[in-house]
Design an enzyme around this catalytic site. Structure first.
Site, PDB file in Angstrom:
ATOM      1  N   GLY A  46       5.375  -5.825   1.620  1.00  0.00           N
ATOM      2  CA  GLY A  46       6.331  -5.755   0.527  1.00  0.00           C
ATOM      3  C   GLY A  46       7.665  -5.264   1.040  1.00  0.00           C
ATOM      4  CD  GLN A  51      11.655  -1.196   1.903  1.00  0.00           C
ATOM      5  OE1 GLN A  51      11.096  -1.988   1.156  1.00  0.00           O
ATOM      6  NE2 GLN A  51      11.054  -0.672   2.968  1.00  0.00           N
ATOM      7  CB  CYS A  89       7.239   2.571   3.865  1.00  0.00           C
ATOM      8  SG  CYS A  89       8.815   2.049   3.183  1.00  0.00           S
ATOM      9  CG  LEU A  90       8.289  -3.083   6.540  1.00  0.00           C
ATOM     10  CD1 LEU A  90       8.925  -4.431   6.240  1.00  0.00           C
ATOM     11  CD2 LEU A  90       7.515  -3.130   7.846  1.00  0.00           C
ATOM     12  CG  HIS A 131       5.328   1.256  -1.406  1.00  0.00           C
ATOM     13  ND1 HIS A 131       4.836   2.148  -0.479  1.00  0.00           N
ATOM     14  CD2 HIS A 131       6.497   0.785  -0.890  1.00  0.00           C
ATOM     15  CE1 HIS A 131       5.688   2.213   0.548  1.00  0.00           C
ATOM     16  NE2 HIS A 131       6.706   1.389   0.318  1.00  0.00           N
ATOM     17  CD  GLU A 132       7.641  -2.771  -1.615  1.00  0.00           C
ATOM     18  OE1 GLU A 132       8.842  -2.475  -1.494  1.00  0.00           O
ATOM     19  OE2 GLU A 132       6.824  -2.636  -0.684  1.00  0.00           O
ATOM     20  CG  HIS A 135      11.221   1.098  -1.752  1.00  0.00           C
ATOM     21  ND1 HIS A 135      11.746   1.978  -0.843  1.00  0.00           N
ATOM     22  CD2 HIS A 135      10.087   0.614  -1.185  1.00  0.00           C
ATOM     23  CE1 HIS A 135      10.958   2.031   0.234  1.00  0.00           C
ATOM     24  NE2 HIS A 135       9.935   1.215   0.044  1.00  0.00           N
TER      25      HIS A 135
HETATM   26 ZN    ZN Z   1       8.379   0.917   1.319  1.00  0.00          ZN
END
Ligand code: ZN
Length: 159
Positions: A46, A51, A89-90, A131-132, A135
């Site tokens: 995701g 991000q 997470c990226l 999670h997304e 963000h």
């Molecule tokens: Zn993330």
């Protein structure tokens, strides 16, 4: 399409609230295409627009269930049950931590034609949606981690 640079924890843009999308302009469509490409290139499940440095309510998800999801202006309507498991997470490279999330969620969002739809997700998909969506509110999963953040390398050695 083009890869975008993924912002890393500590970057102030990750802690800001995103604005809703009013119209999918060619520029927004380009952003969406780039977000998918950037997510796949980095082996993520995701990615949210902040991000890649854009404060808009756009999320892409692919938890390898055979579908790819684009959520514009997502709003979680219902949450049910709970699941506790590892999350990464990226924007927090090389780390993982245990987070408890709802096991099922129902979310309303808009597609690339700004048509509203409802998505119901459970398990991994529910986790990714939560999670997304965090963000977009300027929240990173590290603020929900139970115990310590761990190095992914250490976790792999334990297996
Ligand atoms: Zn993330």
């Amino acid at each position: 399409m083009a890869l975008r640079q993924v912002r890393i924890i500590g970057d102030e843009i990750l802690y800001k609230k995103c604005k809703p999308v009013k119209e999918v302009t060619p520029r927004i469509q380009q952003l969406i295409d780039d977000m998918f490409e950037t997510m796949y290139e980095n082996c993520g499940v995701g990615l949210a627009a902040p991000q890649v440095g854009v404060l808009r309510q756009i999320v892409v998800i692919d938890v390898e269930d055979g579908d790819q999801y684009l959520l514009i202006n997502p709003e979680i309507l219902e949450e049910e049950g709970s699941q506790t498991g590892q999350e990464g997470c990226l924007s927090v490279p090389g780390k993982a931590g245990v987070v408890t999330r709802p096991d099922r969620v129902r979310v309303r969002a808009y597609d690339e034609h700004m048509e509203p739809f409802i998505l119901e997700g459970e398990g991994m998909l529910a986790r990714a949606i939560c999670h997304e969506c965090d963000h977009l509110k300027g929240e990173l999963y590290v603020s929900h981690v139970e115990g310590e953040l761990q190095d992914v390398e250490d976790l792999e050695e334990e297996e």
